[in-house]
Write a protein that holds these residues in place. Structure first.
Motif, short mmCIF file in Angstrom:
data_model
loop_
_atom_site.label_atom_id
_atom_site.label_comp_id
_atom_site.label_asym_id
_atom_site.label_seq_id
_atom_site.Cartn_x
_atom_site.Cartn_y
_atom_site.Cartn_z
N LYS A 66 -11.89 -10.68 -33.54
CA LYS A 66 -10.87 -11.72 -33.73
C LYS A 66 -11.12 -12.91 -32.81
O LYS A 66 -11.01 -14.06 -33.23
CB LYS A 66 -9.48 -11.12 -33.49
CG LYS A 66 -8.35 -12.04 -33.86
CD LYS A 66 -7.02 -11.32 -33.76
CE LYS A 66 -5.89 -12.22 -34.21
NZ LYS A 66 -4.59 -11.53 -34.17
N THR A 67 -11.48 -12.64 -31.57
CA THR A 67 -11.76 -13.71 -30.61
C THR A 67 -12.96 -14.54 -31.08
O THR A 67 -12.92 -15.78 -31.04
CB THR A 67 -12.03 -13.11 -29.22
OG1 THR A 67 -10.87 -12.40 -28.79
CG2 THR A 67 -12.36 -14.20 -28.21
N LEU A 68 -14.01 -13.87 -31.53
CA LEU A 68 -15.21 -14.59 -31.99
C LEU A 68 -14.92 -15.39 -33.26
O LEU A 68 -15.38 -16.52 -33.41
CB LEU A 68 -16.35 -13.60 -32.24
CG LEU A 68 -16.94 -12.95 -30.99
CD1 LEU A 68 -17.79 -11.75 -31.37
CD2 LEU A 68 -17.74 -13.96 -30.20
N THR A 74 -8.96 -20.60 -38.49
CA THR A 74 -7.73 -19.82 -38.36
C THR A 74 -7.97 -18.38 -38.79
O THR A 74 -8.53 -18.13 -39.85
CB THR A 74 -6.62 -20.43 -39.22
OG1 THR A 74 -6.45 -21.79 -38.84
CG2 THR A 74 -5.31 -19.69 -39.02
N VAL A 75 -7.54 -17.44 -37.96
CA VAL A 75 -7.72 -16.01 -38.23
C VAL A 75 -6.34 -15.36 -38.35
O VAL A 75 -5.48 -15.58 -37.50
CB VAL A 75 -8.50 -15.31 -37.09
CG1 VAL A 75 -8.68 -13.84 -37.39
CG2 VAL A 75 -9.84 -15.98 -36.87
N GLU A 100 -24.61 -10.30 -33.36
CA GLU A 100 -25.30 -10.65 -32.12
C GLU A 100 -24.42 -10.39 -30.89
O GLU A 100 -24.94 -10.18 -29.80
CB GLU A 100 -25.75 -12.12 -32.16
CG GLU A 100 -26.92 -12.34 -33.08
CD GLU A 100 -27.34 -13.81 -33.20
OE1 GLU A 100 -26.63 -14.70 -32.66
OE2 GLU A 100 -28.36 -14.06 -33.85
N ALA A 101 -23.10 -10.37 -31.08
CA ALA A 101 -22.20 -10.09 -29.96
C ALA A 101 -21.92 -8.58 -29.82
O ALA A 101 -21.11 -8.18 -28.99
CB ALA A 101 -20.89 -10.84 -30.16
N GLY A 102 -22.58 -7.78 -30.65
CA GLY A 102 -22.41 -6.33 -30.57
C GLY A 102 -21.24 -5.78 -31.36
O GLY A 102 -20.86 -4.62 -31.20
N VAL A 103 -20.66 -6.60 -32.21
CA VAL A 103 -19.54 -6.16 -33.06
C VAL A 103 -20.12 -5.52 -34.32
O VAL A 103 -21.01 -6.07 -34.95
CB VAL A 103 -18.63 -7.35 -33.43
CG1 VAL A 103 -17.55 -6.93 -34.42
CG2 VAL A 103 -18.02 -7.97 -32.18
#
Length: 140
Positions: A66-68, A74-75, A100-103
């Motif tokens: 959600k942060t990414l 808008t999320v 790439e962020a590991g999600v």
């Protein structure tokens, strides 16, 4: 009933339909007005409202995703999915950023927005703005 209402609305006539069944409105009406707390907050062509697509994302950890995703637009969170209002052509870029962020991304697809979702977004935003404004004006 749907056919009858549409027939009555043809030929330059207007039919006013007041209902909380937004799925019915979506099937019957050409235009929609959304009223919240006695105020008209939106009036649009139903197809134009629904034409906006969003990306549906199911990913873990959800908070990190959600942060990414907030960096793209808008999320909104619905149960176990995140809905991102962004040009669907950016889906690959969204996916790459998360991976790439590991999600871990388990689902990513586009969907038309349901009238019910749009209604809740508009009325929730206005209610939040009104209550924030009232609190601020009361604090002076």
């Amino acid at each position: 009933m749907r056919r009858l209402i549409r027939e009555l609305g043809s030929g330059g006539r207007t039919v006013l339909l007041s209902t909380h069944l937004l799925g019915e409105v979506q099937q019957i009406c050409d235009r929609v007005g959304i009223i919240n707390a006695g105020r008209m907050v939106a009036e649009h062509n139903v197809e134009e409202l629904r034409r906006e697509q969003e990306l549906v994302v199911r990913a873990a950890p959800k908070d990190q995703a959600k942060t990414l995703l907030a960096g793209f637009g808008t999320v909104h969170q619905y149960d176990d999915t995140l809905r991102l209002q962004v040009d669907p052509r950016r889906a690959a870029e969204v996916n790459r950023t998360l991976v790439e962020a590991g999600v871990e991304v388990s689902e990513l697809h586009t969907t038309e927005r349901a009238l019910e979702d749009i209604f809740f977004e508009l009325t929730t935003e206005l209610t939040t703005e009104l209550s924030t404004g009232e609190e601020q004006s009361g604090a002076r």
